[in-house]
Design a protein around this motif. Structure first.
Motif, PDB file in Angstrom:
ATOM      1  N   ASP A 171      20.934  -9.109  47.397  1.00  0.00           N
ATOM      2  CA  ASP A 171      19.898  -9.254  46.567  1.00  0.00           C
ATOM      3  C   ASP A 171      18.669  -9.021  47.404  1.00  0.00           C
ATOM      4  O   ASP A 171      18.307  -9.395  48.527  1.00  0.00           O
ATOM      5  CB  ASP A 171      19.800 -10.528  46.614  1.00  0.00           C
ATOM      6  CG  ASP A 171      18.534 -11.123  45.216  1.00  0.00           C
ATOM      7  OD1 ASP A 171      17.747 -10.384  45.237  1.00  0.00           O
ATOM      8  OD2 ASP A 171      18.515 -12.312  45.099  1.00  0.00           O
ATOM      9  N   ILE A 172      17.832  -7.801  47.211  1.00  0.00           N
ATOM     10  CA  ILE A 172      16.725  -7.327  47.939  1.00  0.00           C
ATOM     11  C   ILE A 172      15.608  -7.423  47.231  1.00  0.00           C
ATOM     12  O   ILE A 172      14.405  -6.917  47.441  1.00  0.00           O
ATOM     13  CB  ILE A 172      16.752  -5.862  48.395  1.00  0.00           C
ATOM     14  CG1 ILE A 172      17.134  -5.121  47.083  1.00  0.00           C
ATOM     15  CG2 ILE A 172      18.027  -5.536  49.527  1.00  0.00           C
ATOM     16  CD1 ILE A 172      16.900  -3.715  47.204  1.00  0.00           C
ATOM     17  N   SER A 173      15.392  -8.575  46.314  1.00  0.00           N
ATOM     18  CA  SER A 173      14.349  -8.711  45.520  1.00  0.00           C
ATOM     19  C   SER A 173      13.264  -9.239  46.105  1.00  0.00           C
ATOM     20  O   SER A 173      11.885  -8.922  45.791  1.00  0.00           O
ATOM     21  CB  SER A 173      14.550  -9.856  44.429  1.00  0.00           C
ATOM     22  OG  SER A 173      15.833  -9.663  43.844  1.00  0.00           O
ATOM     23  N   GLU A 174      13.194  -9.723  47.455  1.00  0.00           N
ATOM     24  CA  GLU A 174      12.009 -10.212  48.153  1.00  0.00           C
ATOM     25  C   GLU A 174      11.663  -8.863  49.186  1.00  0.00           C
ATOM     26  O   GLU A 174      10.458  -8.950  49.530  1.00  0.00           O
ATOM     27  CB  GLU A 174      12.443 -11.349  49.067  1.00  0.00           C
ATOM     28  CG  GLU A 174      12.158 -12.566  48.134  1.00  0.00           C
ATOM     29  CD  GLU A 174      12.331 -13.984  48.963  1.00  0.00           C
ATOM     30  OE1 GLU A 174      12.187 -14.025  50.065  1.00  0.00           O
ATOM     31  OE2 GLU A 174      12.628 -14.820  48.176  1.00  0.00           O
ATOM     32  N   ALA A 175      12.624  -8.466  49.807  1.00  0.00           N
ATOM     33  CA  ALA A 175      12.638  -7.410  50.719  1.00  0.00           C
ATOM     34  C   ALA A 175      11.852  -6.274  50.114  1.00  0.00           C
ATOM     35  O   ALA A 175      10.951  -5.510  50.803  1.00  0.00           O
ATOM     36  CB  ALA A 175      13.948  -6.840  51.330  1.00  0.00           C
ATOM     37  N   ILE A 176      11.833  -6.008  48.760  1.00  0.00           N
ATOM     38  CA  ILE A 176      11.095  -4.920  48.141  1.00  0.00           C
ATOM     39  C   ILE A 176       9.768  -5.236  48.170  1.00  0.00           C
ATOM     40  O   ILE A 176       8.695  -4.233  47.456  1.00  0.00           O
ATOM     41  CB  ILE A 176      11.741  -4.558  46.667  1.00  0.00           C
ATOM     42  CG1 ILE A 176      11.578  -5.742  45.810  1.00  0.00           C
ATOM     43  CG2 ILE A 176      12.952  -3.832  47.005  1.00  0.00           C
ATOM     44  CD1 ILE A 176      11.877  -5.178  44.316  1.00  0.00           C
ATOM     45  N   ARG A 177       9.181  -6.449  48.402  1.00  0.00           N
ATOM     46  CA  ARG A 177       7.811  -6.751  48.149  1.00  0.00           C
ATOM     47  C   ARG A 177       6.849  -6.628  49.108  1.00  0.00           C
ATOM     48  O   ARG A 177       5.607  -6.900  49.168  1.00  0.00           O
ATOM     49  CB  ARG A 177       7.584  -8.432  47.735  1.00  0.00           C
ATOM     50  CG  ARG A 177       8.299  -8.620  46.418  1.00  0.00           C
ATOM     51  CD  ARG A 177       7.559  -7.820  45.170  1.00  0.00           C
ATOM     52  NE  ARG A 177       8.306  -7.354  43.990  1.00  0.00           N
ATOM     53  CZ  ARG A 177       8.334  -6.621  43.220  1.00  0.00           C
ATOM     54  NH1 ARG A 177       7.023  -5.740  43.039  1.00  0.00           N
ATOM     55  NH2 ARG A 177       8.948  -6.271  41.959  1.00  0.00           N
ATOM     56  N   ALA A 188       7.565  -1.398  52.080  1.00  0.00           N
ATOM     57  CA  ALA A 188       8.351  -1.105  50.792  1.00  0.00           C
ATOM     58  C   ALA A 188       7.496  -0.433  49.878  1.00  0.00           C
ATOM     59  O   ALA A 188       7.824   0.200  48.955  1.00  0.00           O
ATOM     60  CB  ALA A 188       9.089  -2.559  50.232  1.00  0.00           C
ATOM     61  N   SER A 189       6.418  -1.124  49.853  1.00  0.00           N
ATOM     62  CA  SER A 189       5.454  -0.721  48.739  1.00  0.00           C
ATOM     63  C   SER A 189       5.048   0.801  48.971  1.00  0.00           C
ATOM     64  O   SER A 189       4.924   1.793  48.205  1.00  0.00           O
ATOM     65  CB  SER A 189       4.180  -1.478  48.664  1.00  0.00           C
ATOM     66  OG  SER A 189       3.165  -0.820  48.046  1.00  0.00           O
ATOM     67  N   THR A 190       4.677   1.200  50.498  1.00  0.00           N
ATOM     68  CA  THR A 190       4.324   2.725  50.825  1.00  0.00           C
ATOM     69  C   THR A 190       5.635   3.509  50.445  1.00  0.00           C
ATOM     70  O   THR A 190       5.422   4.595  50.136  1.00  0.00           O
ATOM     71  CB  THR A 190       3.807   2.508  52.266  1.00  0.00           C
ATOM     72  OG1 THR A 190       2.880   1.753  52.279  1.00  0.00           O
ATOM     73  CG2 THR A 190       3.394   3.987  52.588  1.00  0.00           C
ATOM     74  N   ALA A 191       6.701   2.851  50.904  1.00  0.00           N
ATOM     75  CA  ALA A 191       7.983   3.818  50.876  1.00  0.00           C
ATOM     76  C   ALA A 191       8.164   4.031  49.263  1.00  0.00           C
ATOM     77  O   ALA A 191       8.573   5.230  49.016  1.00  0.00           O
ATOM     78  CB  ALA A 191       9.276   2.815  51.276  1.00  0.00           C
TER      79      ALA A 191
END
Ligand code: DC
Length: 225
Positions: free
Chosen positions: A86-92, A96-99
């Motif tokens: 579960d990467i739901s937090e890691a994407i925030r 991650a936004s720039t990526a």
């Protein structure tokens, strides 16, 4: 309107409040809400974790098929999984936004994500937010919204959110970041952010979330009556 599946596309620049409005509209209409930005964020996290340069479009294109990305809905909430994690937090994170903004410019990434988005939407009533939903993913959606706000207002809102979380980024940095993302999202060759010809533009610089939600619901009811 209750029985026949319908779709609503909500596009616009970062920080305009698309996801909050889309979520509220979906809840009200008993539809599924799909946050497509989360999918590009997941690809971004995959590339970062695998040491693939975010500026190397060819390498990203070659590696995207290895990304085992899943969208799951748990108690009605969208969760992103990468190889079962579960990467739901890691994407925030800001990284991650720039990526996400960088990988989303790669055509092969977009093709895969669009395929996945269409398959998730098939047969369901859906409210989808992103950058190319009205122009490319759901070109036949009966209601398309282009939600905008000035870059200064979007930066002000994001800065307030960050202050609340205790982050101490300056307003100027947040504004520069927003403008950089706008330039990348609008300037890329593959499905750049733009308003679909038949989309309704809503400038929410001076509207709060309940007002935006009300207006989208009014339009939805009018279109789908
Ligand atoms: O909405 P967001 O900030 O989570 O989106 C992250 C990035 O993904 C954003 O820079 C643009 C890109 N994106 C896209 O190109 N197409 C979409 N349908 C959704 C997001």
């Amino acid at each position: 309107m209750k029985d026949k599946p319908f779709s609503i596309a909500i596009d616009g620049p970062s920080g305009a409040g698309k996801s909050s409005a889309a979520k509220a509209v979906a809840r009200e209409l008993n539809a599924m809400y799909l946050d497509t930005g989360a999918m590009y964020r997941a690809v971004g996290v995959y590339m970062m974790r695998n040491g693939i340069s975010l500026d190397d479009g060819e390498a990203i294109e070659e590696n995207v098929s290895g990304a085992d990305i899943q969208v799951r809905f748990e108690n009605g909430v969208q969760k992103m999984y990468l190889a079962g994690e579960d990467i739901s937090e890691a994407i925030r994170t800001p990284e991650a936004s720039t990526a996400a903004s960088k990988v989303s410019a790669v055509p092969g990434v977009r093709e895969r994500m669009v395929q996945l988005q269409r398959s998730i939407a098939a047969g369901h009533s859906v409210v989808m937010d992103g950058r190319d939903i009205g122009t490319h993913v759901l070109p036949d959606a009966p209601l398309k919204i282009f939600l905008t706000a000035s870059s200064q207002e979007r930066a002000r809102r994001r800065w307030l959110e960050l202050q609340e979380k205790g982050a101490n980024q300056s307003y100027e940095d947040v504004l520069a970041d927003i403008r950089e993302r706008d330039a990348r999202d609008c300037g890329r060759a593959a499905s750049p952010l733009r308003k679909a010809g038949d989309a309704v533009e809503l400038d929410c610089s001076r509207m709060d979330l309940p007002a935006v939600t009300r207006e989208i619901l009014r339009l939805a009811r009018e279109r789908m009556a």
